[in-house]
Enzyme design. Structure first.
Site, mmCIF file in Angstrom:
data_model
loop_
_atom_site.group_PDB
_atom_site.id
_atom_site.type_symbol
_atom_site.label_atom_id
_atom_site.label_comp_id
_atom_site.label_asym_id
_atom_site.label_seq_id
_atom_site.Cartn_x
_atom_site.Cartn_y
_atom_site.Cartn_z
ATOM 1 N N HIS A 75 0.887 -1.175 0.000
ATOM 2 C CA HIS A 75 0.000 0.000 0.000
ATOM 3 C C HIS A 75 0.922 1.220 0.000
ATOM 4 C CE1 HIS A 75 -2.527 -2.942 2.264
ATOM 5 N NE2 HIS A 75 -3.540 -2.345 1.709
ATOM 6 N N ASP A 134 2.216 1.894 3.373
ATOM 7 C CA ASP A 134 3.178 0.932 3.955
ATOM 8 C C ASP A 134 4.606 1.422 3.754
ATOM 9 O OD1 ASP A 134 0.968 -0.708 4.210
ATOM 10 O OD2 ASP A 134 1.485 -1.948 2.476
ATOM 11 N N ASP A 144 -11.292 -12.236 10.249
ATOM 12 C CA ASP A 144 -10.197 -12.398 9.299
ATOM 13 C C ASP A 144 -8.902 -12.670 10.070
ATOM 14 O OD1 ASP A 144 -8.983 -12.318 6.858
ATOM 15 O OD2 ASP A 144 -9.213 -10.164 6.541
ATOM 16 N N ASP A 156 -6.347 -14.199 9.051
ATOM 17 C CA ASP A 156 -5.187 -13.989 8.164
ATOM 18 C C ASP A 156 -3.998 -14.881 8.531
ATOM 19 O OD1 ASP A 156 -6.032 -12.135 6.267
ATOM 20 O OD2 ASP A 156 -5.515 -10.406 7.495
ATOM 21 N N ASP A 205 -0.955 -12.448 2.024
ATOM 22 C CA ASP A 205 -1.647 -11.443 2.831
ATOM 23 C C ASP A 205 -1.981 -12.138 4.156
ATOM 24 O OD1 ASP A 205 -3.019 -9.377 3.842
ATOM 25 O OD2 ASP A 205 -4.479 -9.184 2.229
HETATM 26 C C1 XUL Z 1 -7.782 -6.763 4.090
HETATM 27 C C2 XUL Z 1 -6.975 -7.095 2.898
HETATM 28 C C3 XUL Z 1 -6.131 -5.990 2.360
HETATM 29 C C4 XUL Z 1 -6.026 -5.987 0.866
HETATM 30 C C5 XUL Z 1 -5.244 -4.811 0.320
HETATM 31 O O1 XUL Z 1 -8.553 -7.793 4.566
HETATM 32 O O2 XUL Z 1 -6.974 -8.207 2.458
HETATM 33 O O3 XUL Z 1 -4.894 -6.080 2.959
HETATM 34 O O4 XUL Z 1 -5.396 -7.150 0.409
HETATM 35 O O5 XUL Z 1 -5.741 -3.593 0.727
HETATM 36 CO CO CO Z 2 -5.933 -9.101 0.915
#
Ligand code: XUL
Ligand code: CO
Length: 437
Positions: A101, A104, A307, A309, A339
């Site tokens: 991003h 970032d 999420d 992740d 991610d």
């Molecule tokens: C959030 C997500 C983000 C996108 C990019 O859940 O996945 O990090 O991948 O903005």
């Molecule tokens: Co993402």
């Protein structure tokens, strides 16, 4: 200066190695279906979770002691340190791509003009690191969700000044992505949704988002950005409802605004889970509609509805996703972007290696299983035979639009036809899949 003194270049050592920091399945030069593994998977490391997030959660502060996240230091120097650390990591891991991003890479300035200037300056360091390491950019994206100005949305904000600010930010980030030779550009609508319909004009917000995406597509054409624009579906979190809910919702939205050929999808595993889908479903849906773009690789937790992740580790899930990808013609401009976040207690910098190595191995192992499943052919043959009737006279006539309801009623009633059900053989097929893992 090294940020990862415990790790040298990660090597492939095969399934039997005892080395915890070696690849067991990811052998970048191994040829699978005519392509090197590295070119199939196009692995990417993300800046945000791996180099910007300090290990905080909603109840507690950061747990990671990373020199580039030190508080109270000069923000620009830290940003430079972060870039150096990220590229040392990428090089040692042997991942060919990264994703970022705008925020970032560069801290926000007092004005947007200043923020742009800071980003442009830091991108010089990124460009040099890319050239030195041979690393490429899978995609860039603008952060339109962290700053308080975006609390009520970016494109879908009730205030058009926020729409304008977001447009300026995306313009700059798309151009920055082009400058770095990015293969794609991503839009994730983190705040493009609502918390309550009590204060929301849904019709207006959809039109605003449609207009915003048209503007991005127009600017892409104008500057000649080569790669696809990708939308990343997610049903909710941070907002209660997000308009890019899942692949099907995004496709319907794009068609409604006549931009279905301008965008593809960046599909994330945990987002599919939150939408109530298997990841394989999202890939199959995108492939079936010609809008598959790229993947954000992670996983959720079966008992947690948010999420999480986590780094991926389920080769079976990836084998099934790979079958869809390979049958659909393989990965083109996209790739597998991690991610994914470490757990908050995985505080050592070396944990970043364990996490990515495990993820790359799970996906590589899935690729090898899919290769074997496709070569075996039984799964595909079963599906083909199941639908064989549609290649016969009746099926072709129906699909060609040459049979009315009256015709079909006549066909059945004239001969008192009763179709004969056939087993779907789900258990047999599940057993067959298990044999390749
Ligand atoms: C959030 C997500 C983000 C996108 C990019 O859940 O996945 O990090 O991948 O903005
Ligand atoms: Co993402």
């Amino acid at each position: 200066m090294t940020h990862f003194p415990d790790v040298d270049r990660v090597r492939f050592e095969g399934p039997d190695t005892e080395h915890p920091l070696a690849f067991r399945y990811y052998d970048r030069n191994r040829v699978v279906l005519g392509k090197r593994m590295e070119d199939h998977a196009r692995f990417a490391v993300c800046f945000w979770h791996s180099f910007c997030w300090p290990g905080s959660d909603v109840f507690g502060a950061g747990t990671f002691e990373r020199p580039w996240l030190a508080a109270g230091e000069d923000a620009l120097e830290l940003a430079e340190l972060k870039i150096d650390a990220a590229f040392e990591f990428l090089t040692k891991l042997g991942a060919p791509f990264f994703c970022f991003h705008d925020r970032d890479i560069a801290p926000e300035g007092d004005t947007l003009r200043e923020s742009h200037a800071i980003l442009d300056r830091l991108l010089e360091r990124v460009e040099k690191a890319m050239a030195r390491s041979g690393t490429r950019l899978l995609w860039g994206t603008a952060n339109l969700f962290s700053h308080p100005r975006y609390a009520a949305g970016a494109a879908t904000n009730p205030d058009p000044e926020v729409f304008a600010y977001a447009a300026a930010q995306v313009k700059h980030c798309l151009e920055a992505t082009q400058r770095l030779g990015g293969a794609n550009y991503v839009l994730w609508g983190g705040r493009e949704g609502y918390e309550t319909l009590l204060n929301t004009n849904l019709r207006r917000e959809l039109d605003q988002l449609g207009r915003f995406l048209c503007l991005v597509a127009e600017h892409k054409q104008k500057i000649g950005f080569a790669g696809p624009l990708l939308i990343e579906p997610k049903p909710f979190e941070p907002t209660k409802h997000q308009y890019d809910h899942d692949g099907a919702a995004v496709f319907a939205f794009l068609q409604n605004y006549g931009i279905e050929r301008e965008f593809k999808l960046n599909l994330e595993v945990n987002h599919a889970t939150l939408a109530g889908h298997d990841f394989q479903h999202e890939v199959a849906y995108a492939m079936a509609n010609g809008i598959f773009g790229s993947i954000d690789a992670n996983r959720g937790d079966a008992r947690l509805g948010w999420d999480t992740d986590q780094f991926p580790n389920d080769a079976r899930e990836w084998a099934l996703a790979w079958c869809e990808i390979l049958r659909g013609g393989g990965m083109h401009s996209g790739g597998f972007n991690f991610d994914a976040k470490l757990r908050r207690q995985s505080i050592d910098a070396t944990d970043l290696f364990h996490a990515h190595i495990g993820g790359m191995d799970a996906i590589a192992r899935g690729l090898l299983a899919a290769e074997a499943m496709l070569a075996d052919g039984r799964l595909q043959r079963f599906v083909d035979e199941r639908y064989a009737g549609w290649d016969g006279a009746l099926g072709r006539e129906i699909l060609a639009g040459r049979q009315s309801l009256e015709d079909l009623a006549g066909h059945v009633l004239a001969n008192d036809l009763e179709p004969h059900p056939r087993s779907g053989r789900q258990e047999m097929l599940e057993n067959l899949v298990s044999r390749f893992l």
